[in-house]
Design an enzyme around this catalytic site. Structure first.
Site, PDB file in Angstrom:
ATOM      1  CG  HIS A 146      -5.601  -3.705  -0.593  1.00 26.02           C
ATOM      2  ND1 HIS A 146      -4.905  -3.071  -1.604  1.00 26.02           N
ATOM      3  CD2 HIS A 146      -5.429  -2.923   0.509  1.00 26.02           C
ATOM      4  CE1 HIS A 146      -4.349  -1.957  -1.138  1.00 26.02           C
ATOM      5  NE2 HIS A 146      -4.651  -1.853   0.145  1.00 26.02           N
ATOM      6  CG  ASP A 156      -2.113   0.878   1.166  1.00 20.22           C
ATOM      7  OD1 ASP A 156      -2.960   0.697   0.283  1.00 20.22           O
ATOM      8  OD2 ASP A 156      -2.173   1.782   2.008  1.00 20.22           O
ATOM      9  CE1 TYR A 169      -6.345   6.444   1.032  1.00 22.25           C
ATOM     10  CE2 TYR A 169      -6.281   6.719   3.413  1.00 22.25           C
ATOM     11  CZ  TYR A 169      -6.361   5.903   2.303  1.00 22.25           C
ATOM     12  OH  TYR A 169      -6.450   4.546   2.460  1.00 22.25           O
TER      13      TYR A 169
END
Length: 317
Positions: free
Chosen positions: A294, A103, A229
């Site tokens: 994921h 990630d 983010y």
């Protein structure tokens, strides 16, 4: 997990939590987590590599898990995490290391490898190929795409704030385990994409969830919303290093779960399968897991551990 050693290291004005297992004299492997994760996400891999004769180290990034929260979480940058990683290794007197990441942790790992190539013995990335600034595609998503929503100050906090930390992590884990890209409708929030009655993935227990829930209750979500983010557009700038022209020269293994929603980002599969990524990572091997999601390292720990150990042993320093 009783054999795991836990400590806090003073790094750049913060005390960062580090879990480790294995002999101090063994070749070192640093594990870099993503979101909604903490050091604990690597529990299966850390034990496996330690049993195979390596030293496993897994920090909680600043603002995550048991690490200190920065005084101004909304000012946190990817560069801070890269510098923290370097400082942790310096504090532990580790001059060369394998980097295992997933990630957004892979972005930290790749940047570390570009800036300190002499310190990196190899890189293993789960579901996150190196995307160079000059890569031949740009990601474009609708307004309801989860990253766009979480980049919006206030809205994401309100969405997460409707739930306790354990339930918020539960929702994200269930959502990210699916093969569909999380996109909400105009009048829907991201957390509403998960039905409250939806079960956890079979490989993720209520006990696992409690570990995550307790630590996100401590840390909150302010730093995690900032990095990754709200920092995705950050250009990593380091003196004497032109990252635009850089390549990842270290041996690199990317393990892609073909049911990982991020593999379905527009252009991503083509970028990887066409070999375009190898222009920027020439010493690259890619393994595909058809059913992998994921969280492939938790979903199929035995397979991932074997791939990881094969790579470490082939590139052992």
């Amino acid at each position: 997990m009783d054999e795991m050693k836990h400590s806090h290291i003073g790094v750049n004005g913060l005390k960062l939590h580090v879990a480790e297992i294995g002999s101090d004299s063994s070749p070192a492997v640093i594990f870099l987590h993503g979101f909604p994760e903490i050091w604990y996400t690597w529990r299966h891999q850390m034990i496996a590599v330690a049993n195979a004769g390596f030293r496993a180290i897994a920090p909680d990034f600043r603002g995550y898990g048991l690490s200190d929260i920065p005084q101004q979480p909304d000012k946190t940058k990817f560069a801070d995490l890269v510098n923290d990683t370097a400082s942790i290794l310096d504090s532990l007197a580790i001059s060369k290391v394998f980097v295992v990441a997933k990630d957004f942790g892979a972005k930290v790992g790749y940047a570390f490898a570009l800036i300190h190539p002499e310190k990196v013995a190899g890189i293993v990335s789960l579901g996150a190929p190196f995307v160079h600034p000059n890569a031949p595609f740009k990601l474009a998503f609708p307004e309801g795409f989860y990253i766009r929503r979480w980049q919006e100050p206030g809205r994401a906090e309100a969405d997460f704030g409707r739930f306790d930390a354990k339930t918020a992590v539960r929702n994200v884990y269930i959502m990210f385990s699916r093969s569909e890209i999380p996109i909400a409708s105009e009048n829907q929030e991201i957390m509403d994409l998960v039905d409250p009655s939806a079960p956890l993935p079979s490989w993720f227990t209520e006990e696992d969830l409690s570990v995550y829930g307790d630590l996100y209750h401590k840390s909150g979500f302010q730093t995690p919303l900032q990095v990754p983010y709200r920092s995705l557009g950050e250009k990593l700038e380091f003196s004497k290093h032109d990252l635009d022209d850089a390549k990842i020269e270290a041996p690199t293994l990317v393990i892609m779960g073909e049911e990982d929603y991020s593999f379905k980002f527009p252009g991503m599969e083509q970028y990887v399968k066409s070999g375009a990524v190898k222009k920027y990572v020439p010493n690259l091997e890619i393994i595909y897991l058809p059913e992998g999601c994921h969280f492939v390292h938790e979903q199929f720990p035995d397979q991932i551990n074997q791939f990881l150990l094969n790579f470490l042993n082939c590139n052992k320093y």
